[in-house]
Scaffold this motif. Structure first.
Motif, PDB file in Angstrom:
ATOM      1  N   LEU A  24     -10.784   3.120  -2.252  1.00  0.00           N
ATOM      2  CA  LEU A  24     -10.027   3.010  -1.003  1.00  0.00           C
ATOM      3  C   LEU A  24     -10.720   2.015  -0.084  1.00  0.00           C
ATOM      4  O   LEU A  24     -11.955   2.017   0.013  1.00  0.00           O
ATOM      5  N   GLU A  25      -9.916   1.207   0.604  1.00  0.00           N
ATOM      6  CA  GLU A  25     -10.498   0.219   1.506  1.00  0.00           C
ATOM      7  C   GLU A  25      -9.782   0.237   2.853  1.00  0.00           C
ATOM      8  O   GLU A  25      -8.659  -0.241   2.987  1.00  0.00           O
ATOM      9  N   LYS A  26     -10.435   0.891   3.825  1.00  0.00           N
ATOM     10  CA  LYS A  26      -9.955   0.939   5.213  1.00  0.00           C
ATOM     11  C   LYS A  26      -8.488   1.373   5.303  1.00  0.00           C
ATOM     12  O   LYS A  26      -7.634   0.658   5.843  1.00  0.00           O
ATOM     13  N   ILE A  27      -8.224   2.572   4.794  1.00  0.00           N
ATOM     14  CA  ILE A  27      -6.863   3.111   4.776  1.00  0.00           C
ATOM     15  C   ILE A  27      -6.551   3.823   6.092  1.00  0.00           C
ATOM     16  O   ILE A  27      -7.332   4.668   6.559  1.00  0.00           O
ATOM     17  N   ASP A  28      -5.408   3.500   6.674  1.00  0.00           N
ATOM     18  CA  ASP A  28      -4.878   4.212   7.843  1.00  0.00           C
ATOM     19  C   ASP A  28      -3.641   5.009   7.412  1.00  0.00           C
ATOM     20  O   ASP A  28      -2.822   4.521   6.628  1.00  0.00           O
ATOM     21  N   PHE A  29      -3.521   6.225   7.962  1.00  0.00           N
ATOM     22  CA  PHE A  29      -2.388   7.093   7.594  1.00  0.00           C
ATOM     23  C   PHE A  29      -2.196   8.118   8.707  1.00  0.00           C
ATOM     24  O   PHE A  29      -3.179   8.625   9.253  1.00  0.00           O
ATOM     25  N   ASP A  30      -0.943   8.398   9.041  1.00  0.00           N
ATOM     26  CA  ASP A  30      -0.706   9.474  10.007  1.00  0.00           C
ATOM     27  C   ASP A  30       0.439  10.360   9.536  1.00  0.00           C
ATOM     28  O   ASP A  30       1.356   9.919   8.831  1.00  0.00           O
ATOM     29  N   LEU A  31       0.360  11.633   9.905  1.00  0.00           N
ATOM     30  CA  LEU A  31       1.339  12.653   9.524  1.00  0.00           C
ATOM     31  C   LEU A  31       1.765  13.411  10.772  1.00  0.00           C
ATOM     32  O   LEU A  31       0.918  13.871  11.539  1.00  0.00           O
ATOM     33  N   ARG A  32       3.065  13.549  10.949  1.00  0.00           N
ATOM     34  CA  ARG A  32       3.588  14.265  12.104  1.00  0.00           C
ATOM     35  C   ARG A  32       3.903  15.714  11.743  1.00  0.00           C
ATOM     36  O   ARG A  32       4.187  16.030  10.590  1.00  0.00           O
ATOM     37  N   ALA A  33       3.854  16.585  12.729  1.00  0.00           N
ATOM     38  CA  ALA A  33       4.202  17.985  12.515  1.00  0.00           C
ATOM     39  C   ALA A  33       5.661  18.070  12.070  1.00  0.00           C
ATOM     40  O   ALA A  33       6.542  17.435  12.651  1.00  0.00           O
ATOM     41  N   GLY A  34       5.912  18.854  11.025  1.00  0.00           N
ATOM     42  CA  GLY A  34       7.279  19.027  10.530  1.00  0.00           C
ATOM     43  C   GLY A  34       7.789  17.873   9.697  1.00  0.00           C
ATOM     44  O   GLY A  34       8.969  17.846   9.324  1.00  0.00           O
ATOM     45  N   GLU A  35       6.922  16.919   9.383  1.00  0.00           N
ATOM     46  CA  GLU A  35       7.331  15.746   8.608  1.00  0.00           C
ATOM     47  C   GLU A  35       7.002  15.933   7.131  1.00  0.00           C
ATOM     48  O   GLU A  35       5.986  16.534   6.773  1.00  0.00           O
ATOM     49  N   ILE A  36       7.853  15.389   6.260  1.00  0.00           N
ATOM     50  CA  ILE A  36       7.558  15.296   4.833  1.00  0.00           C
ATOM     51  C   ILE A  36       7.291  13.820   4.554  1.00  0.00           C
ATOM     52  O   ILE A  36       8.201  12.996   4.573  1.00  0.00           O
ATOM     53  N   HIS A  37       6.035  13.491   4.339  1.00  0.00           N
ATOM     54  CA  HIS A  37       5.585  12.098   4.254  1.00  0.00           C
ATOM     55  C   HIS A  37       5.131  11.814   2.824  1.00  0.00           C
ATOM     56  O   HIS A  37       4.182  12.414   2.327  1.00  0.00           O
ATOM     57  N   ALA A  38       5.816  10.883   2.159  1.00  0.00           N
ATOM     58  CA  ALA A  38       5.476  10.534   0.783  1.00  0.00           C
ATOM     59  C   ALA A  38       4.311   9.558   0.752  1.00  0.00           C
ATOM     60  O   ALA A  38       4.223   8.646   1.584  1.00  0.00           O
ATOM     61  N   LEU A  39       3.427   9.743  -0.233  1.00  0.00           N
ATOM     62  CA  LEU A  39       2.341   8.804  -0.493  1.00  0.00           C
ATOM     63  C   LEU A  39       2.565   8.255  -1.890  1.00  0.00           C
ATOM     64  O   LEU A  39       2.533   9.001  -2.874  1.00  0.00           O
ATOM     65  N   MET A  40       2.828   6.945  -1.982  1.00  0.00           N
ATOM     66  CA  MET A  40       3.225   6.343  -3.251  1.00  0.00           C
ATOM     67  C   MET A  40       2.253   5.246  -3.668  1.00  0.00           C
ATOM     68  O   MET A  40       1.553   4.658  -2.851  1.00  0.00           O
ATOM     69  N   GLY A  41       2.270   4.947  -4.955  1.00  0.00           N
ATOM     70  CA  GLY A  41       1.442   3.884  -5.508  1.00  0.00           C
ATOM     71  C   GLY A  41       1.246   4.110  -6.990  1.00  0.00           C
ATOM     72  O   GLY A  41       1.411   5.218  -7.494  1.00  0.00           O
ATOM     73  N   GLU A  42       0.888   3.047  -7.690  1.00  0.00           N
ATOM     74  CA  GLU A  42       0.609   3.168  -9.117  1.00  0.00           C
ATOM     75  C   GLU A  42      -0.641   4.013  -9.336  1.00  0.00           C
ATOM     76  O   GLU A  42      -1.421   4.255  -8.413  1.00  0.00           O
ATOM     77  N   ASN A  43      -0.842   4.444 -10.601  1.00  0.00           N
ATOM     78  CA  ASN A  43      -2.113   5.069 -10.932  1.00  0.00           C
ATOM     79  C   ASN A  43      -3.222   4.050 -10.671  1.00  0.00           C
ATOM     80  O   ASN A  43      -3.111   2.881 -11.035  1.00  0.00           O
ATOM     81  N   GLY A  44      -4.276   4.486 -10.012  1.00  0.00           N
ATOM     82  CA  GLY A  44      -5.350   3.584  -9.634  1.00  0.00           C
ATOM     83  C   GLY A  44      -5.177   3.005  -8.242  1.00  0.00           C
ATOM     84  O   GLY A  44      -6.034   2.259  -7.776  1.00  0.00           O
ATOM     85  N   ALA A  45      -4.071   3.385  -7.572  1.00  0.00           N
ATOM     86  CA  ALA A  45      -3.835   2.866  -6.220  1.00  0.00           C
ATOM     87  C   ALA A  45      -4.734   3.540  -5.191  1.00  0.00           C
ATOM     88  O   ALA A  45      -4.935   3.010  -4.104  1.00  0.00           O
TER      89      ALA A  45
END
Length: 504
Positions: A24-45
């Motif tokens: 991982l290189e300087k990843i930003d991510f946010d999740l809101r209350a009540g949200e369904i947030h997908a995290l996608m990427g190839e294997n090795g992502a």
């Protein structure tokens, strides 16, 4: 959701490095209350590393995690649970010798007045939670006695049963039927309605459009983009994930079919298989479809000698394998098996790529019980090149490879034996769209070279696209056969559920 809504969870500048790999290189991510947030990427992502950092398995090299605007230190899994972060991992972490209820409440069992576990209350609570998910699993059953799909449900119920604020689903539907998947989605939506933030990881892209509000894409350990699901398309999502041309997700190139290689005649196993007969010809990919519990994996085990049969015969190239055969005799006859669970049954993840590739040939590679490391290295190098396995070196532990590359290592192990018949059970389970296409291309190439392939898959698109013929199992027997030109999803489902094809 309003973009100005204060996030429930925020990760800022998260980085993690392993030997030879920048995960991982300087990843930003946010999740809101009540949200369904997908995290996608190839294997090795970097998705698995992201989940392990958030759930306290790994510590980040840099970056911070904030919950409700307050920075938190997720130093271990117990601390993650204290913060209300609950993961459901792809690799099920259940105790097979404990009951379903004991697994659900492990570490937080209800106790009575004398401080002893109140098994009655625990079983009643577990039964209610299972029923809420629509799961017909007895709370007193040992986890070791239930199917993979049922174990997945138990893991999900365990996470749901805790007082969590953030729940992470990592490939939760990989072993579930469509009916079970729909029930899971209903449960996830109920969690969302209660204000719980959901991070959802799946390689089944269509699920993202059915379930999720936003999607974040990672590629090669780096952040690519975050978009509302309603404002993106499947084509755009795939393009963000793989960053290369992928003209076909599934393909089956024509192969010249030869004589029959594998012949199964009247095979039965007590309560598991009932008078099963099939053939697979040279150069042919025969798809084996059916619902969870139909007996597909049991049939693969019986052919491979890992499940004792009561009656019937199994032959390769016209030669019957001795009754009561074992995996060793099956291998000697020319049968290879890529199992459903690559990490539990196909690999020793703590060992290197070199050691895993050579594992099935240790007798050939050894003299006086000492492994010829030079010969082992040459073998591994040949198959790493042939299957395009992405690894820093053949001495890299397979634990650190992506799911798609781990699957290639399992296949390499069996190809090193030069089998006549290759059985692949869920060959693309838990791997991304790009790796899936590459595995399909590999299977097509093996068929073109004359190998007979029996492919078990719960992915209907995969079965329809890759099979020359489709056999549908139900309750331990072959319910019907469909040629490639006549097969449809509706016909497969009608056979799988015991209905007539006349109305299809």
């Amino acid at each position: 959701m309003d973009a100005m809504v204060k996030p429930l969870l925020r990760l800022t500048g998260i980085s993690k490095t392993f030997p030879g790999v920048r995960a991982l290189e300087k990843i930003d991510f946010d999740l809101r209350a009540g949200e369904i947030h997908a995290l996608m990427g190839e294997n090795g992502a970097g998705k698995s590393t992201f989940v392990k950092i958030l759930s306290g398995v790994y510590l980040p090299d840099e970056g911070e995690i904030a919950l409700d605007g307050q920075t938190i230190a997720v130093t271990d899994p117990a601390r993650a649970r204290e913060c209300g972060i609950s993961p459901v991992h792809q690799e099920l972490q259940l105790e097979p010798y404990l009951s379903v209820a004991e697994n659900i409440f492990l570490g937080r069992q209800p106790v009575g007045r004398l401080g002893l576990v109140d098994y009655g209350a625990m079983n009643r609570q577990a039964e209610r939670l299972l029923q809420d998910l629509g799961a017909e699993i007895g709370p007193k059953r040992l986890v070791g006695s239930i199917s993979t799909a049922q174990r997945q449900i138990v893991a999900i119920v365990r996470a749901i049963s805790s007082l969590c604020r953030v729940i992470i689903f990592d490939e939760p539907t990989s072993s579930l039927t469509e009916r079970e998947t729909s029930r899971l989605f209903e449960a996830i939506r109920r969690l969302s309605a209660q204000g719980i933030g959901v991070i959802y990881i799946s390689h089944r892209i269509e699920e993202i459009f059915r379930l999720c509000d936003r999607v974040t894409v990672l590629r090669d350990g780096k952040y690519v983009a975050t978009k509302p699901v309603a404002e993106t398309s499947m084509h755009d999502l795939i393009a963000m994930m793989i960053d290369r041309d992928l003209s076909e997700l599934f393909r089956k190139e024509p192969a010249r079919l030869g004589e029959s290689v594998l012949e199964v005649r009247g095979v039965s196993a007590h309560r598991l298989l009932d008078d099963v007969s099939l053939t697979v010809r040279r150069g042919e990919i025969v798809g084996l479809a059916g619902l969870v519990g139909a007996g597909r994996t049991e049939l693969a085990r019986a052919i491979f000698g890992d499940l004792a049969i009561d009656q019937g015969t199994i032959a390769v190239d016209g030669k019957t394998i001795v009754k009561g055969h074992t995996p060793r005799t099956a291998i000697a006859a020319g049968i290879g098996l890529v199992p459903e669970d690559r990490k539990e049954q196909g690999l020793v993840t703590e060992l290197s790529v070199r050691q895993n590739v050579g594992m099935a040939l240790l007798r050939t590679l050894s003299r006086l019980s000492v492994v010829n490391v030079g010969a082992e290295r040459r073998l591994a190098e040949r198959y790493v090149a042939r299957l395009a396995i992405k690894t820093p070196s053949i001495d890299q532990r397979t634990l650190y490879l992506s799911g798609g590359n781990q699957q290639r290592v399992v296949i390499a192990k069996w190809l090193a034996l030069e089998p006549k018949v290759l059985i692949v059970d869920e060959p693309t389970r838990g791997i991304d769209v790009g790796a899936t296409a590459e595995i399909h291309a590999l299977l097509c190439d093996l068929a073109k070279q004359g190998m007979a392939i029996l492919m078990i898959s719960s992915d209907m698109a995969e079965i329809l696209a890759m099979s020359d013929r489709i056999l549908v199992m139900r309750q331990g027997h072959i319910e019907g056969e469909l040629p490639r030109t006549e097969a449809t999803q509706e016909k497969i489902m009608r056979l799988a559920t015991g209905q007539s094809l006349e109305a299809a």
